[in-house]
Each structure stands twice: as structure tokens, then as C-alpha cells.
Design a protein around this motif. Structure first.
Motif, PDB file in Angstrom:
ATOM      1  N   ALA A   1       0.841  -1.204   0.000  1.00  0.00           N
ATOM      2  CA  ALA A   1       0.000   0.000   0.000  1.00  0.00           C
ATOM      3  C   ALA A   1       0.874   1.251   0.000  1.00  0.00           C
ATOM      4  O   ALA A   1       1.792   1.373   0.808  1.00  0.00           O
ATOM      5  N   GLY A   2       0.577   2.159  -0.918  1.00  0.00           N
ATOM      6  CA  GLY A   2       1.368   3.384  -0.991  1.00  0.00           C
ATOM      7  C   GLY A   2       0.615   4.441  -1.772  1.00  0.00           C
ATOM      8  O   GLY A   2      -0.273   4.137  -2.573  1.00  0.00           O
ATOM      9  N   VAL A   3       0.969   5.695  -1.516  1.00  0.00           N
ATOM     10  CA  VAL A   3       0.290   6.809  -2.187  1.00  0.00           C
ATOM     11  C   VAL A   3       1.310   7.837  -2.682  1.00  0.00           C
ATOM     12  O   VAL A   3       2.418   7.935  -2.154  1.00  0.00           O
ATOM     13  N   VAL A   4       0.895   8.583  -3.699  1.00  0.00           N
ATOM     14  CA  VAL A   4       1.621   9.790  -4.081  1.00  0.00           C
ATOM     15  C   VAL A   4       0.686  10.973  -3.780  1.00  0.00           C
ATOM     16  O   VAL A   4      -0.470  10.779  -3.433  1.00  0.00           O
ATOM     17  N   ASP A   5       1.200  12.181  -3.918  1.00  0.00           N
ATOM     18  CA  ASP A   5       0.352  13.357  -3.761  1.00  0.00           C
ATOM     19  C   ASP A   5       0.490  14.192  -5.044  1.00  0.00           C
ATOM     20  O   ASP A   5       1.210  13.809  -5.966  1.00  0.00           O
ATOM     21  N   GLN A   6      -0.194  15.321  -5.088  1.00  0.00           N
ATOM     22  CA  GLN A   6      -0.131  16.191  -6.259  1.00  0.00           C
ATOM     23  C   GLN A   6       1.305  16.678  -6.476  1.00  0.00           C
ATOM     24  O   GLN A   6       2.058  16.846  -5.506  1.00  0.00           O
ATOM     25  N   THR A   7       1.654  16.923  -7.721  1.00  0.00           N
ATOM     26  CA  THR A   7       2.953  17.489  -8.039  1.00  0.00           C
ATOM     27  C   THR A   7       3.154  18.807  -7.286  1.00  0.00           C
ATOM     28  O   THR A   7       2.275  19.670  -7.299  1.00  0.00           O
TER      29      THR A   7
ATOM     30  N   PRO B   1      14.948   3.515 -20.782  1.00  0.00           N
ATOM     31  CA  PRO B   1      15.766   2.856 -21.809  1.00  0.00           C
ATOM     32  C   PRO B   1      14.979   1.838 -22.649  1.00  0.00           C
ATOM     33  O   PRO B   1      15.199   1.733 -23.858  1.00  0.00           O
ATOM     34  N   MET B   2      14.024   1.139 -22.025  1.00  0.00           N
ATOM     35  CA  MET B   2      13.214   0.193 -22.795  1.00  0.00           C
ATOM     36  C   MET B   2      12.089   0.879 -23.574  1.00  0.00           C
ATOM     37  O   MET B   2      11.328   0.220 -24.288  1.00  0.00           O
ATOM     38  N   GLN B   3      11.948   2.194 -23.396  1.00  0.00           N
ATOM     39  CA  GLN B   3      10.998   3.001 -24.168  1.00  0.00           C
ATOM     40  C   GLN B   3       9.537   2.666 -23.913  1.00  0.00           C
ATOM     41  O   GLN B   3       8.669   2.878 -24.774  1.00  0.00           O
ATOM     42  N   ARG B   4       9.263   2.146 -22.722  1.00  0.00           N
ATOM     43  CA  ARG B   4       7.864   1.894 -22.372  1.00  0.00           C
ATOM     44  C   ARG B   4       7.719   1.837 -20.859  1.00  0.00           C
ATOM     45  O   ARG B   4       8.696   1.590 -20.140  1.00  0.00           O
ATOM     46  N   ALA B   5       6.470   2.069 -20.404  1.00  0.00           N
ATOM     47  CA  ALA B   5       6.162   1.853 -18.993  1.00  0.00           C
ATOM     48  C   ALA B   5       6.088   0.353 -18.741  1.00  0.00           C
ATOM     49  O   ALA B   5       5.886  -0.440 -19.672  1.00  0.00           O
ATOM     50  N   GLY B   6       6.247  -0.041 -17.486  1.00  0.00           N
ATOM     51  CA  GLY B   6       6.084  -1.448 -17.115  1.00  0.00           C
ATOM     52  C   GLY B   6       4.642  -1.742 -16.745  1.00  0.00           C
ATOM     53  O   GLY B   6       3.803  -0.834 -16.637  1.00  0.00           O
ATOM     54  N   THR B   7       4.355  -3.022 -16.533  1.00  0.00           N
ATOM     55  CA  THR B   7       3.016  -3.426 -16.116  1.00  0.00           C
ATOM     56  C   THR B   7       3.050  -3.922 -14.665  1.00  0.00           C
ATOM     57  O   THR B   7       4.101  -4.350 -14.165  1.00  0.00           O
ATOM     58  N   ALA B   8       1.865  -3.904 -14.054  1.00  0.00           N
ATOM     59  CA  ALA B   8       1.760  -4.430 -12.682  1.00  0.00           C
ATOM     60  C   ALA B   8       2.185  -5.896 -12.651  1.00  0.00           C
ATOM     61  O   ALA B   8       2.840  -6.337 -11.697  1.00  0.00           O
ATOM     62  N   ASP B   9       1.851  -6.639 -13.695  1.00  0.00           N
ATOM     63  CA  ASP B   9       2.229  -8.063 -13.734  1.00  0.00           C
ATOM     64  C   ASP B   9       3.747  -8.236 -13.752  1.00  0.00           C
ATOM     65  O   ASP B   9       4.269  -9.182 -13.146  1.00  0.00           O
ATOM     66  N   GLU B  10       4.450  -7.350 -14.430  1.00  0.00           N
ATOM     67  CA  GLU B  10       5.916  -7.472 -14.484  1.00  0.00           C
ATOM     68  C   GLU B  10       6.539  -7.231 -13.108  1.00  0.00           C
ATOM     69  O   GLU B  10       7.537  -7.869 -12.746  1.00  0.00           O
TER      70      GLU B  10
ATOM     71  N   ASP C   1      -3.249   3.070 -11.660  1.00  0.00           N
ATOM     72  CA  ASP C   1      -4.060   4.259 -11.313  1.00  0.00           C
ATOM     73  C   ASP C   1      -3.303   5.280 -10.480  1.00  0.00           C
ATOM     74  O   ASP C   1      -3.790   6.384 -10.266  1.00  0.00           O
ATOM     75  N   ILE C   2      -2.125   4.917  -9.942  1.00  0.00           N
ATOM     76  CA  ILE C   2      -1.477   5.796  -8.956  1.00  0.00           C
ATOM     77  C   ILE C   2      -1.163   7.161  -9.556  1.00  0.00           C
ATOM     78  O   ILE C   2      -1.208   8.180  -8.866  1.00  0.00           O
ATOM     79  N   HIS C   3      -0.867   7.191 -10.852  1.00  0.00           N
ATOM     80  CA  HIS C   3      -0.502   8.465 -11.497  1.00  0.00           C
ATOM     81  C   HIS C   3      -1.706   9.414 -11.553  1.00  0.00           C
ATOM     82  O   HIS C   3      -1.575  10.607 -11.310  1.00  0.00           O
ATOM     83  N   ALA C   4      -2.886   8.848 -11.850  1.00  0.00           N
ATOM     84  CA  ALA C   4      -4.106   9.665 -11.864  1.00  0.00           C
ATOM     85  C   ALA C   4      -4.391  10.202 -10.465  1.00  0.00           C
ATOM     86  O   ALA C   4      -4.822  11.353 -10.311  1.00  0.00           O
ATOM     87  N   SER C   5      -4.101   9.383  -9.430  1.00  0.00           N
ATOM     88  CA  SER C   5      -4.369   9.853  -8.068  1.00  0.00           C
ATOM     89  C   SER C   5      -3.440  10.999  -7.685  1.00  0.00           C
ATOM     90  O   SER C   5      -3.731  11.765  -6.777  1.00  0.00           O
ATOM     91  N   GLY C   6      -2.325  11.149  -8.399  1.00  0.00           N
ATOM     92  CA  GLY C   6      -1.444  12.289  -8.182  1.00  0.00           C
ATOM     93  C   GLY C   6      -1.716  13.422  -9.172  1.00  0.00           C
ATOM     94  O   GLY C   6      -0.931  14.365  -9.269  1.00  0.00           O
ATOM     95  N   GLY C   7      -2.813  13.314  -9.921  1.00  0.00           N
ATOM     96  CA  GLY C   7      -3.214  14.376 -10.844  1.00  0.00           C
ATOM     97  C   GLY C   7      -2.570  14.287 -12.214  1.00  0.00           C
ATOM     98  O   GLY C   7      -2.703  15.206 -13.032  1.00  0.00           O
ATOM     99  N   LEU C   8      -1.839  13.183 -12.509  1.00  0.00           N
ATOM    100  CA  LEU C   8      -1.156  13.050 -13.798  1.00  0.00           C
ATOM    101  C   LEU C   8      -1.548  11.712 -14.453  1.00  0.00           C
ATOM    102  O   LEU C   8      -0.753  10.769 -14.504  1.00  0.00           O
ATOM    103  N   PRO C   9      -2.792  11.620 -14.975  1.00  0.00           N
ATOM    104  CA  PRO C   9      -3.259  10.331 -15.512  1.00  0.00           C
ATOM    105  C   PRO C   9      -2.405   9.799 -16.669  1.00  0.00           C
ATOM    106  O   PRO C   9      -2.352   8.574 -16.869  1.00  0.00           O
TER     107      PRO C   9
END
Ligand code: NAP
Length: 252
Positions: A92-98, A216-225, A197-205
Motif C-alpha cells: 500500500a502506498g500513495v503519491v500526492d499532487q505534483t 531505456p526500454m521506451q515503455r512503462a512497465g506493467t503491474a504483472d511485471e 491508477d497511482i498516477h491519476a491519483s497524483g493528478g497526472l493520468p
């Protein structure tokens, strides 16, 4: 496998994102899974249904890991329903607004550290009380979810979050050494930019997509990875791995 012989795993924040993926994969690997959530009961139930429909064992439990009442409720449910605990994924973890550091209020910092640091240390503490051979337990394993922010610092975005994750890293090393001779392995995973969803919860969907070119891999990762790395650290295959902090970040 009869429920009373099955190892029991608590995954905090398992209703969505990385925690949900860990819960589903852990159940498939043979764990009875306790799915903790904060407010999204429907999402927690959906994760539990996915597990039970596949023949696994899952229980949901509401509890705010940023509070003592929430942590007490989670562990009371585990003691009541299972009477044992073999693993903890401190997710469990949270971010806040930029925001810049010179804009951060004390209230913001207190929430950030209550959930992301104190909550993780307190959940680990309750897990150690149940798993440590020193307390009559049978041993177990703990995986803390940190972040590459601990290394990168997250300047101009959320330095408070990065500092909290730095604390998670140090806590991981210290606790790992403290309980290594008591049958408990403690490790951490540092995800990079993961599409949840964590990025949207910090206001940056769109954050995961926007930052992909920096990876370097030119993509975001997945929760499964990320979950695959957690499952390795939970498993007997990682029997000699303690105090490790595994980057799962596509190179950033
Ligand atoms: P997410 O999609 O936003 O999901 C957060 C989960 O945590 C939800 O299940 C939520 O429950 C639960 N939660 C939030 N606050 C809680 C609290 N106080 N008590 C109990 N549960 C709480 O997040 P995620 O992206 O999967 O992140 C999971 C972990 O990975 C976090 O520690 C995060 O810092 C770390 N991480 C994520 C990334 C990334 O890019 N996504 C990168 C590095 C590290 P509800 O559904 O009830 O709200």
C-alpha cells in the motif's frame, strides 16, 4: 490443499494495481491471500472473485495502513480467520499532487510518511511478531514495495514520496539483517514507471505514457511485471536472498 495447511500471505493495497496482480499470482502459486484495501471494496471483491473462481483462497479486509486502527483490524482478521501468517507484501502506498518542497505542508508530509513509511514498518512489525522463531513462529518472508524514486529523487514532482521510499529501502536492509536468523527473509522491489491508477491519483493520468521515452526500454512497465519479481522474492527459489532491493524499471 486444505486451508489450514496453506501458507497465508497478506498483501496491503491489493484491490488495484501492483498489489492486485501480486494477490492473483500468489494465489496461483499456492498462497491463501489476504487482500487489504482502503476504500474500494468492489475492486477488492473483484480480485478475490478472480482468485476463488480459479480455485484459490482469498479473503478481503478493509484497513487504512496509515493508522493503528486500520493495522489492528487487518491483523485481527488474519488471527481470527487463519491463525497464522507466512508472508507480507508491504505494498500500500500513495503519491500526492505534483509540488515543490517549498510548497509542501506539514499535513501532506505526515500523510505521506504515515502510509508509505510508518504503515509499512508497523505492518512488518506485526508480521514479525507472528512469523519470527523468536516469538514461536515458523518463519516467513516480507517484500516491501519501494520505488526508483528513492534513487532518482523525483525533483519538481514529489520529493516527499521519493524520501519516503528511501526510508523503505533502508528499513528493508535493516530489518532483513535483524530477523535473518529468525527464519524471516526481507527484501524489496523498486518499480520504475508502472502503468497503474497511482498516477491519476497524483493528478497526472498520462504520466506513465508521457515518461515512457525516458525509459531505456521506451515503455512503462506493467503491474504483472512487478508482481513476477515479488513472487520470486516470496518463493523458496530466493532462499538465500535477503536485504536485496530489486529494480524492476526497464532501466530507469
Ligand atoms: P494504485 O494503483 O494507486 O493502487 C493503490 C492500492 O493501495 C489500492 O489497492 C488502494 O486501495 C491501496 N491503498 C492506498 N492507500 C492505502 C492505505 N492507506 N491503506 C490501505 N490500502 C491503501 O498503486 P500502485 O501503482 O499499484 O502502487 C502500489 C505500490 O507500488 C505503492 O507502494 C507505490 O508507491 C509503488 N510504486 C508504484 C509505481 C508506479 O509507477 N505505479 C512505481 C514505483 C512504486 P483502494 O483501492 O481501496 O483505494
Amino acid at each position: 490443499m486444505p486451508t489450514d495447511q496453506q501458507p497465508v500471505l497478506l498483501v496491503t493495497g491489493a484491490s488495484r494495481g501492483i498489489g492486485a496482480s501480486v494477490a492473483v499470482k500468489a494465489a496461483a502459486a499456492g498462497w491463501a491471500v489476504v487482500i487489504n484495501y482502503l476504500s474500494n471494496r468492489q475492486a477488492a471483491e473483484a480480485v478475490a472473485n478472480t482468485i476463488t473462481e480459479a480455485g484459490g483462497v482469498a479473503h478481503i479486509v478493509q484497513g487504512d495502513t496509515g493508522t493503528e486502527e486500520g493495522i489492528a483490524a487487518i491483523f485481527a482478521m488474519i488471527d481470527r480467520e487463519f491463525g497464522r501468517l507466512d508472508g507480507l507484501v508491504n505494498n500500500a502506498g500513495v503519491v500526492d499532487q505534483t509540488a515543490r518542497v517549498d510548497e509542501m505542508s506539514r499535513e501532506r508530509l505526515e500523510r505521506m510518511f504515515a502510509i508509505n513509511v510508518i504503515g509499512k514498518i508497523r505492518c512488518a512489525s506485526e508480521a514479525v511478531k507472528r512469523m519470527s522463531t523468536r516469538h514461536g513462529g515458523k518463519g516467513g518472508t516480507i517484500v516491501n514495495i519501494s520505488s526508483m524514486a528513492a534513487v532518482l529523487g523525483s525533483a519538481g514532482q514529489y520529493v516527499d514520496y521519493a524520501a519516503a521510499k528511501g526510508a523503505v529501502d533502508t528499513f528493508t536492509i535493516g530489518l532483513a539483517r535483524e530477523v535473518a536468523a529468525e527464519g524471516i527473509r526481507v527484501n524489496a522491489v523498486r518499480p520504475g514507471i508502472i502503468d497503474t491508477d497511482i498516477h491519476a491519483s497524483g493528478g497526472l493520468p498520462d504520466r506513465a505514457r508521457d515518461l515512457a521515452p525516458l525509459v531505456p526500454m521506451q515503455r512503462a512497465g506493467t503491474a504483472d511485471e512487478v508482481a513476477e519479481a515479488v513472487l520470486y522474492l516470496l518463493s523458496p527459489q530466493a532462499s538465500y536472498v535477503i536485504g536485496a532491493i530489486m529494480n524492476v524499471s526497464g532501466g530507469r
